[in-house]
Design an enzyme around this catalytic site. Structure first.
Site, PDB file in Angstrom:
ATOM      1  N   HIS A 116      -9.015   6.819   2.758  1.00 55.38           N
ATOM      2  CA  HIS A 116      -9.379   7.029   4.170  1.00 55.38           C
ATOM      3  C   HIS A 116     -10.598   7.925   4.328  1.00 55.38           C
ATOM      4  O   HIS A 116     -10.589   8.890   5.107  1.00 55.38           O
ATOM      5  CB  HIS A 116      -8.181   7.599   4.936  1.00 55.38           C
ATOM      6  CG  HIS A 116      -8.036   7.003   6.308  1.00 55.38           C
ATOM      7  ND1 HIS A 116      -8.357   7.684   7.448  1.00 55.38           N
ATOM      8  CD2 HIS A 116      -7.618   5.787   6.707  1.00 55.38           C
ATOM      9  CE1 HIS A 116      -8.134   6.909   8.506  1.00 55.38           C
ATOM     10  NE2 HIS A 116      -7.691   5.763   8.086  1.00 55.38           N
ATOM     11  N   GLU A 123      -9.007   2.130  -1.507  1.00 56.14           N
ATOM     12  CA  GLU A 123      -9.702   1.814  -0.251  1.00 56.14           C
ATOM     13  C   GLU A 123     -10.402   3.024   0.345  1.00 56.14           C
ATOM     14  O   GLU A 123      -9.875   4.129   0.347  1.00 56.14           O
ATOM     15  CB  GLU A 123      -8.676   1.292   0.743  1.00 56.14           C
ATOM     16  CG  GLU A 123      -9.201   0.959   2.100  1.00 56.14           C
ATOM     17  CD  GLU A 123      -8.112   0.459   3.015  1.00 56.14           C
ATOM     18  OE1 GLU A 123      -7.095  -0.060   2.513  1.00 56.14           O
ATOM     19  OE2 GLU A 123      -8.261   0.625   4.236  1.00 56.14           O
ATOM     20  N   ARG A 181     -13.564  -5.289   3.739  1.00 58.55           N
ATOM     21  CA  ARG A 181     -12.421  -5.151   4.648  1.00 58.55           C
ATOM     22  C   ARG A 181     -12.761  -5.409   6.118  1.00 58.55           C
ATOM     23  O   ARG A 181     -11.935  -5.144   6.991  1.00 58.55           O
ATOM     24  CB  ARG A 181     -11.872  -3.729   4.539  1.00 58.55           C
ATOM     25  CG  ARG A 181     -11.278  -3.383   3.191  1.00 58.55           C
ATOM     26  CD  ARG A 181      -9.786  -3.406   3.188  1.00 58.55           C
ATOM     27  NE  ARG A 181      -9.221  -2.434   4.110  1.00 58.55           N
ATOM     28  CZ  ARG A 181      -8.151  -2.710   4.852  1.00 58.55           C
ATOM     29  NH1 ARG A 181      -7.566  -3.903   4.769  1.00 58.55           N
ATOM     30  NH2 ARG A 181      -7.662  -1.804   5.668  1.00 58.55           N
ATOM     31  N   TRP A 215     -11.148  11.996   9.094  1.00 58.99           N
ATOM     32  CA  TRP A 215      -9.689  11.847   9.262  1.00 58.99           C
ATOM     33  C   TRP A 215      -9.214  10.632   8.488  1.00 58.99           C
ATOM     34  O   TRP A 215      -9.911   9.614   8.458  1.00 58.99           O
ATOM     35  CB  TRP A 215      -9.314  11.665  10.739  1.00 58.99           C
ATOM     36  CG  TRP A 215      -7.880  11.264  10.846  1.00 58.99           C
ATOM     37  CD1 TRP A 215      -6.769  12.048  10.638  1.00 58.99           C
ATOM     38  CD2 TRP A 215      -7.379   9.947  11.104  1.00 58.99           C
ATOM     39  NE1 TRP A 215      -5.640  11.315  10.758  1.00 58.99           N
ATOM     40  CE2 TRP A 215      -5.962  10.025  11.051  1.00 58.99           C
ATOM     41  CE3 TRP A 215      -7.980   8.724  11.372  1.00 58.99           C
ATOM     42  CZ2 TRP A 215      -5.144   8.906  11.274  1.00 58.99           C
ATOM     43  CZ3 TRP A 215      -7.171   7.613  11.589  1.00 58.99           C
ATOM     44  CH2 TRP A 215      -5.780   7.732  11.546  1.00 58.99           C
ATOM     45  N   ASP A 267      -5.069   3.924   0.147  1.00 60.51           N
ATOM     46  CA  ASP A 267      -6.155   4.152   1.103  1.00 60.51           C
ATOM     47  C   ASP A 267      -6.530   5.634   1.111  1.00 60.51           C
ATOM     48  O   ASP A 267      -5.726   6.485   1.500  1.00 60.51           O
ATOM     49  CB  ASP A 267      -5.674   3.735   2.510  1.00 60.51           C
ATOM     50  CG  ASP A 267      -6.820   3.654   3.504  1.00 60.51           C
ATOM     51  OD1 ASP A 267      -6.612   3.042   4.567  1.00 60.51           O
ATOM     52  OD2 ASP A 267      -7.920   4.181   3.213  1.00 60.51           O
ATOM     53  N   ARG A 317       0.859  -1.177   0.000  1.00 56.24           N
ATOM     54  CA  ARG A 317       0.000   0.000   0.000  1.00 56.24           C
ATOM     55  C   ARG A 317       0.898   1.230   0.000  1.00 56.24           C
ATOM     56  O   ARG A 317       1.854   1.306   0.801  1.00 56.24           O
ATOM     57  CB  ARG A 317      -0.864   0.002   1.266  1.00 56.24           C
ATOM     58  CG  ARG A 317      -1.932   1.064   1.271  1.00 56.24           C
ATOM     59  CD  ARG A 317      -2.635   1.193   2.599  1.00 56.24           C
ATOM     60  NE  ARG A 317      -1.889   2.073   3.502  1.00 56.24           N
ATOM     61  CZ  ARG A 317      -2.445   2.605   4.596  1.00 56.24           C
ATOM     62  NH1 ARG A 317      -3.692   2.312   4.934  1.00 56.24           N
ATOM     63  NH2 ARG A 317      -1.726   3.415   5.378  1.00 56.24           N
ATOM     64  N   GLU A 323      -4.206  -7.475   5.206  1.00 52.55           N
ATOM     65  CA  GLU A 323      -3.331  -6.382   5.634  1.00 52.55           C
ATOM     66  C   GLU A 323      -2.418  -6.890   6.740  1.00 52.55           C
ATOM     67  O   GLU A 323      -2.861  -7.552   7.680  1.00 52.55           O
ATOM     68  CB  GLU A 323      -4.172  -5.216   6.157  1.00 52.55           C
ATOM     69  CG  GLU A 323      -3.365  -4.032   6.645  1.00 52.55           C
ATOM     70  CD  GLU A 323      -4.240  -2.855   7.009  1.00 52.55           C
ATOM     71  OE1 GLU A 323      -5.472  -3.010   7.035  1.00 52.55           O
ATOM     72  OE2 GLU A 323      -3.692  -1.784   7.249  1.00 52.55           O
ATOM     73  N   GLU A 383     -13.419  -1.440   6.857  1.00 49.31           N
ATOM     74  CA  GLU A 383     -12.709  -1.592   8.136  1.00 49.31           C
ATOM     75  C   GLU A 383     -13.467  -0.947   9.299  1.00 49.31           C
ATOM     76  O   GLU A 383     -13.272  -1.340  10.445  1.00 49.31           O
ATOM     77  CB  GLU A 383     -11.304  -1.003   8.037  1.00 49.31           C
ATOM     78  CG  GLU A 383     -11.246   0.481   7.898  1.00 49.31           C
ATOM     79  CD  GLU A 383      -9.822   0.975   7.783  1.00 49.31           C
ATOM     80  OE1 GLU A 383      -9.070   0.435   6.946  1.00 49.31           O
ATOM     81  OE2 GLU A 383      -9.460   1.882   8.534  1.00 49.31           O
ATOM     82  N   TYR A 397      -2.828  11.615   6.539  1.00 47.90           N
ATOM     83  CA  TYR A 397      -3.067  10.225   6.931  1.00 47.90           C
ATOM     84  C   TYR A 397      -2.059   9.296   6.273  1.00 47.90           C
ATOM     85  O   TYR A 397      -1.710   9.457   5.099  1.00 47.90           O
ATOM     86  CB  TYR A 397      -4.496   9.762   6.522  1.00 47.90           C
ATOM     87  CG  TYR A 397      -4.517   8.264   6.612  1.00 47.90           C
ATOM     88  CD1 TYR A 397      -4.382   7.453   5.484  1.00 47.90           C
ATOM     89  CD2 TYR A 397      -4.491   7.644   7.871  1.00 47.90           C
ATOM     90  CE1 TYR A 397      -4.285   6.087   5.584  1.00 47.90           C
ATOM     91  CE2 TYR A 397      -4.385   6.277   7.982  1.00 47.90           C
ATOM     92  CZ  TYR A 397      -4.277   5.496   6.838  1.00 47.90           C
ATOM     93  OH  TYR A 397      -4.165   4.145   6.956  1.00 47.90           O
TER      94      TYR A 397
HETATM   95  C1  CS2 Z   1      -6.075   2.231   8.037  1.00 41.84           C
HETATM   96  C2  CS2 Z   1      -6.069   2.022   9.508  1.00 41.84           C
HETATM   97  O1  CS2 Z   1      -4.833   0.245   7.914  1.00 41.84           O
HETATM   98  C3  CS2 Z   1      -5.705   0.934   7.357  1.00 41.84           C
HETATM   99  O2  CS2 Z   1      -6.291   0.635   6.303  1.00 41.84           O
HETATM  100  O3  CS2 Z   1      -7.300   2.708   7.544  1.00 41.84           O
HETATM  101  O4  CS2 Z   1      -4.753   1.985   9.925  1.00 41.84           O
HETATM  102  C4  CS2 Z   1      -6.795   3.070  10.317  1.00 41.84           C
HETATM  103  O5  CS2 Z   1      -6.278   4.356  10.025  1.00 41.84           O
HETATM  104  C5  CS2 Z   1      -6.595   2.776  11.784  1.00 41.84           C
HETATM  105  O6  CS2 Z   1      -6.985   1.455  12.031  1.00 41.84           O
HETATM  106  C6  CS2 Z   1      -7.394   3.737  12.640  1.00 41.84           C
HETATM  107  O7  CS2 Z   1      -7.210   3.400  13.990  1.00 41.84           O
HETATM  108 MG    MG Z   2      -7.874   1.805   5.742  1.00 43.44          MG
END
Ligand code: CS2
Ligand code: MG
Length: 402
Positions: free
Chosen positions: A212, A236, A283, A402, A210, A147, A339, A262, A159
């Site tokens: 995010h 993602e 995810r 975020w 990602d 990634r 991941e 996620e 991020y």
């Molecule tokens: C991120 C996460 O790994 C990922 O795909 O989206 O690391 C996410 O930022 C964290 O789990 C938030 O606590």
């Molecule tokens: Mg993520």
């Protein structure tokens, strides 16, 4: 067999973790990951004050029945705190069942469907060159998939760009860090990052990114189109997914594969995304979707619609969740990618485990249950420290994802 005791161990070997330990009258114990980044104590209280009293005296082998009792019996269903608590119980019961039958959990899930669980790592850097250098490091470690995240020109922090090489921890001790965001600058940067990646890393490596949760559907459609020439494995969290049908717009405009899930904690968070084939990878992860029991339901629904799994596996979930993901990923038919952010040595010392990394894959191992333990003395040496995830704002000060 009966549950005679249970407790939540909260510790902070570099970052906070919450772990449920369930103990039976035969002296066995099962572990569940109850970590919810930035809200660990809420899950610990939900378990200690409201769930553990219900577990005492119960038969731990009745996993499905206990899951539904904890889910429907609470009346108030769903949400990350509730489902992380139920997930921790579910993982602990699967761990106990494997130990009682002296077999690894993957064997209880149908047995190995592949040689190992192909993983991706997190390569990031403050600029394109630094991100690609980090990617080379992962390729040298044997990863087949990486990634890529990169700083955004004009923004002092963003991020996915950590401090250092292998380890990335977004939560900070004390009050939330304030980050700033510019969608325009970001949308200019990402295609440059992946053009350089394909030019310098070639086409063998599988590349992911990602977003995010930071774009609107039409912005995500624009980004997906701009990346089509670079053949990403997935883009993602392109859009916040509370509005599942919002992905119809993205899907109409781009063939870049999409991954979401996620932050989901129930199958109803993603059933439209799956049944309308609006995504390519789901995810959801054992600890936050309510455990392996609902994760199997989601995976089997997804299989009907050509959606593959891509379990979240960050370092802000413990080795207990990662082990459960590896057992699941070894056995589930429609496995996609796992991941694998590496935990620090101090975290691994608290959670000794059987899983290993080799040849770009995680291997859960054949220890009974999940194959992870909790060194309570080591955990006690790292007491909980309040920490928050950052808060993100647009350049004009408006709060943003975020
Ligand atoms: C991120 C996460 O790994 C990922 O795909 O989206 O690391 C996410 O930022 C964290 O789990 C938030 O606590
Ligand atoms: Mg993520």
């Amino acid at each position: 067999m009966k549950i005679v005791d249970a407790k939540v161990v909260v510790c902070s070997p570099g970052r906070n973790f919450a772990t449920l330990k369930v103990i039976t009258d035969e002296g066995a114990h099962g572990l569940g990951d109850a970590t919810l980044n930035g809200r660990e104590l809420a899950v610990a209280s939900y378990l200690t004050d409201h769930v553990i009293p219900l577990l005492l005296g119960r038969d731990p082998s009745r996993i499905e029945d206990l899951w539904h009792e904890l889910h429907k019996g609470a009346y108030w269903r769903g949400g990350p705190v509730t489902m992380s608590a139920i997930g921790a119980v579910d993982l602990a019961l699967w761990d106990l069942k494997g130990k009682a039958l002296d077999t690894p959990v993957h064997n209880l899930l149908g047995g190995a469907a592949r040689r190992g669980v192909t993983v991706y790592g997190h390569a990031n850097g403050t600029d394109v060159d630094a991100a690609l250098d980090a990617a080379r490091g992962y390729l040298d470690l044997g990863y087949e998939a990486v990634r890529l995240q990169c700083g955004v020109p004009g923004l002092d922090r963003t991020y996915g760009v950590g401090r250092g090489d292998l380890y990335y921890e977004p939560a900070q001790e004390g009050m939330p860090l304030q980050e700033t965001w510019s969608t325009d600058a970001y949308l200019r940067m990402v295609p440059e990052l992946f053009a350089a990646a394909r030019d310098q890393l070639g086409w063998e490596v599988r590349l992911l990114h990602d977003v995010h949760h930071r774009l609107t559907p039409i912005e995500a459609a624009r980004l997906g189109k701009s990346l089509e020439d670079y053949g990403l494995t997935w883009l993602e969290d392109a859009v916040p997914a509370e509005l599942q049908e919002g992905f119809r717009l993205v899907r109409q405009h781009t063939t870049t594969p999409l991954a979401v899930g996620e932050v989901f904690n129930r199958i109803t968070d993603c059933h439209t995304l799956i049944t309308e084939q609006l995504i390519d990878y789901i995810r959801v992860t054992p600890a936050h979707i309510g455990g392996l029991t609902p994760l199997l339901r989601v995976a089997h629904l997804a299989e009907l619609y050509h959606v593959r799994t891509g379990c979240h596996g960050p370092t802000d979930l413990s080795p207990v969740n990662l082990a459960a993901s590896a057992h699941f990923g070894l056995a589930v038919h429609n496995f996609g990618l796992q991941e694998y952010m590496r935990h620090t040595p101090e975290t691994d010392a608290v959670f000794p485990h059987a899983y290993t990394f080799a040849d770009g894959m995680l291997h859960p191992g054949d220890a009974p249950g999940l194959g992870v333990d909790l060194d309570e003395d080591a955990a006690a040496a790292h007491p909980y420290r309040p920490a928050y995830l950052p808060v993100n704002r647009k350049l004009d000060g408006t709060v943003h994802s975020w």
